[in-house]
Write a protein that holds these residues in place. Structure first.
Motif, PDB file in Angstrom:
ATOM      1  N   ASP A   4       4.626   9.243   5.098  1.00 62.98           N
ATOM      2  CA  ASP A   4       4.284   7.888   5.526  1.00 62.98           C
ATOM      3  C   ASP A   4       3.183   7.251   4.680  1.00 62.98           C
ATOM      4  OD1 ASP A   4       6.128   8.286   7.483  1.00 62.98           O
ATOM      5  OD2 ASP A   4       4.687   8.586   9.108  1.00 62.98           O
ATOM      6  N   SER A 136       6.806   3.891   8.537  1.00 67.09           N
ATOM      7  CA  SER A 136       7.397   5.225   8.374  1.00 67.09           C
ATOM      8  C   SER A 136       8.287   5.241   7.131  1.00 67.09           C
ATOM      9  CB  SER A 136       8.219   5.585   9.613  1.00 67.09           C
ATOM     10  OG  SER A 136       8.858   6.831   9.448  1.00 67.09           O
ATOM     11  N   GLN A 138      11.140   7.406   5.719  1.00 71.38           N
ATOM     12  CA  GLN A 138      12.039   8.487   6.094  1.00 71.38           C
ATOM     13  C   GLN A 138      13.229   8.640   5.149  1.00 71.38           C
ATOM     14  OE1 GLN A 138      11.381  10.576   8.555  1.00 71.38           O
ATOM     15  NE2 GLN A 138       9.538   9.456   9.196  1.00 71.38           N
TER      16      GLN A 138
END
Length: 559
Positions: A4, A136, A138
């Motif tokens: 992150d 975030s 991901q």
């Protein structure tokens, strides 16, 4: 494995790559990842200032001098709101600031979590562009998106004109001790600088219109120094049908320029039709003089060209006929070869008016009592030529337009929004960045309002401050209206007996005091000779006499 923290790492890495190396921080915990990325991992030039409002104005002063982006970073909650005055000033003055605000995770907004407000787009009305980096990372798409947003933000701070951008960055805990190594290098995409040019038909059209007018008035507003533009305008001013009006904040100097707009307009005869331009051309930012705005709105020109790379609808004088979306320098460079110099009496008319106003100005000051006006005369007479001048709002910047400074290296003021709230902090940042001797001339309210501008680890030694202390907001004694309300002293002037002496003692600045013309002259000699630390000269001024004197001054010019 994704991380992150890669968003903030990409931001720091790309700023470093582009040479944007300066960050002004304020203490907090939520912004710890920003501090680590910039101040620990990459050794940016980081300056820490506790008060976020002062920090933002300090950064504005730095960027104002260097014309390169300066970043500011703070924690979440009310901290970003303290940035607002400086961001508004930067927006209207086109100062490149990169505003980094740490934020709580988006899922905690409006959920009773501490130090949490709606930060995304919080500066929407006075920011070039706002961004929120992904909370975030991901996937590769998340990383690509973060990379793209960073590049967009860094491009927006510089193009098509400079100004502030906001990057809000939500951080989840843990905020400390997180391993974020292994990130792939970011990609950078930049905007290629281009130069606009007039189409042939447009050039011919403008040239024809130029030659059809016998009275051409060029007004230059606030802008940083530009030697090439100054030289070109000096050549234009040799045309007998061209008058160039400037103010101190125009940072333009020429033998034939008229640099004292208010002084001249006050001395203008009642029959001012010969002075009304056929063609008005405006360049640069805001103009201080209310008189020139009022006069031209009542006495409109036949045509008005506004030359600016970005402002399409700026109609300050209510007579706009053409907007030319170009840098003033490039526009005049393209126009000049197509123009012929013509004979006329317009320039001579204004030159005679300026000479008349100067003679009356000198005669009035010779007999003037001790007042703000007289104090300004003494400051101007004693200021060395190699100083950068910072003018506080609201009275000092107006008095400066009446005076004949020895040509300073540059003159600046927060006239984008014209507030008093960051004048000292801006001057401190300017002195810090430029390394030049910097003089701030300020009033007492502006100085005390921004006294945290001196709450620095090391106040720049090249910063000198003159506080004209008339016990309140002196401008309200000159403006028409406040003195008729019965509320002048308490609610307009905000009368007070505060002294700068112990503020200087608390922050480690030298202090001098003067209360009459004789003591002022002596103090100014010591003031400018002092070079080993920041110094403040507080000058006591009689408020009532100052207001009356300025009214009498303009009446005398117009007699």
């Amino acid at each position: 494995m994704f991380n992150d923290r890669w968003s903030i790492e990409y931001l720091a890495e790309l700023m470093l790559k582009r040479g944007m190396r300066t960050l002004v921080t304020s203490p907090g915990s939520r912004n710890a990842p920003i501090l680590e990325a910039f101040c620990k991992n990459r050794k940016f030039d980081c300056v820490n200032i506790v008060d976020e409002r002062s920090a933002a104005f300090f950064a504005l002063g730095m960027a104002q001098q260097t014309q390169t982006p300066v970043a500011i970073a703070c924690t979440s909650g009310s901290a970003p709101l303290n940035y607002a005055p400086a961001i508004a000033e930067a927006y209207y003055q086109r100062i490149p600031l990169i505003v980094l605000t740490a934020d709580r995770p988006v899922e905690y907004i409006d959920q009773g979590d501490g130090q949490t407000i709606r930060q995304n787009n919080v500066f929407a009305n006075f920011i070039k562009k706002s961004f929120q980096l992904p909370q975030s990372i991901q996937s590769h798409d998340d990383l690509w998106y973060a990379n793209r947003l960073v590049c967009e933000a860094l491009n927006a701070v510089m193009y098509p004109v400079t100004g502030p951008v906001h990057i809000n960055i939500p951080f989840s805990e843990p905020l400390y001790g997180k391993d974020f190594s292994g990130w792939p290098p970011p990609k950078d995409f930049t905007i290629v600088p281009t130069r606009k040019e007039l189409a042939t038909d447009a050039l011919n059209d403008l040239t024809q219109e130029w030659h059809s007018h016998k009275k051409k008035l060029i007004i230059a507003g606030q802008m940083p120094p530009n030697d090439n533009l100054q030289t070109l305008l000096q050549e234009f001013s040799q045309d007998e049908t061209v008058v160039v009006l400037t103010e101190s904040l125009s940072n333009l100097y020429g033998k034939h320029f008229i640099a004292w707009i208010d002084r001249c307009l006050a001395a203008m005869p009642n029959n001012n039709a010969p002075f009304v331009p056929d063609l008005l051309i405006t360049i640069g930012g805001p103009v201080i003089s209310k008189r020139i705005k009022s006069w031209l709105r009542k006495s409109p020109a036949k045509a008005h060209w506004h030359v600016d790379p970005d402002d399409q609808n700026l109609d300050t004088y209510q007579q706009l006929t053409r907007t030319i979306l170009m840098e003033p320098l490039h526009f005049l460079q393209q126009m000049q070869p197509a123009l012929r110099y013509t004979q006329g009496d317009y320039a001579a008319l204004f030159a005679k008016l300026s000479d008349t106003a100067m003679m009356k100005h000198d005669a009035f000051l010779k007999e003037s009592p001790y007042s703000d006006l007289k104090i300004f005369e003494q400051i101007v007479n004693h200021t060395p030529k190699d100083y950068h001048i910072q003018l506080a709002n609201s009275t000092p910047v107006r008095y400066a337009q009446l005076m004949d400074f020895a040509q300073p290296m540059r003159t600046d003021s927060n006239r984008g929004v014209s507030g008093i709230d960051g004048c000292t902090s801006t001057a401190a940042g300017a002195a810090f960045a430029s390394g030049k001797n910097t003089l701030l001339i300020t009033g007492d309210l502006a100085f005390f309002y921004d006294s945290n501008g001196l709450w620095l680890k090391n106040i720049p030694k090249n910063l000198k401050i003159i506080v004209i202390h008339n016990g309140g907001g002196g401008i309200f004694r000159f403006l028409n209206g406040p003195d008729t309300t019965g509320l002048l002293e308490e609610h307009f002037e905000s009368r007070h007996n505060t002294s700068a002496k112990f503020i200087c003692k608390a922050y480690g600045a030298e202090y001098l005091f003067a209360k009459c013309e004789v003591s002022l002259r002596a103090a100014l000699v010591d003031f400018f000779a002092h070079n080993h630390s920041a110094i403040v000269l507080e000058v006591e001024s009689p408020a009532e006499i100052s207001g009356t004197t300025l009214r009498n001054y303009f009446s005398y010019l117009g007699a």
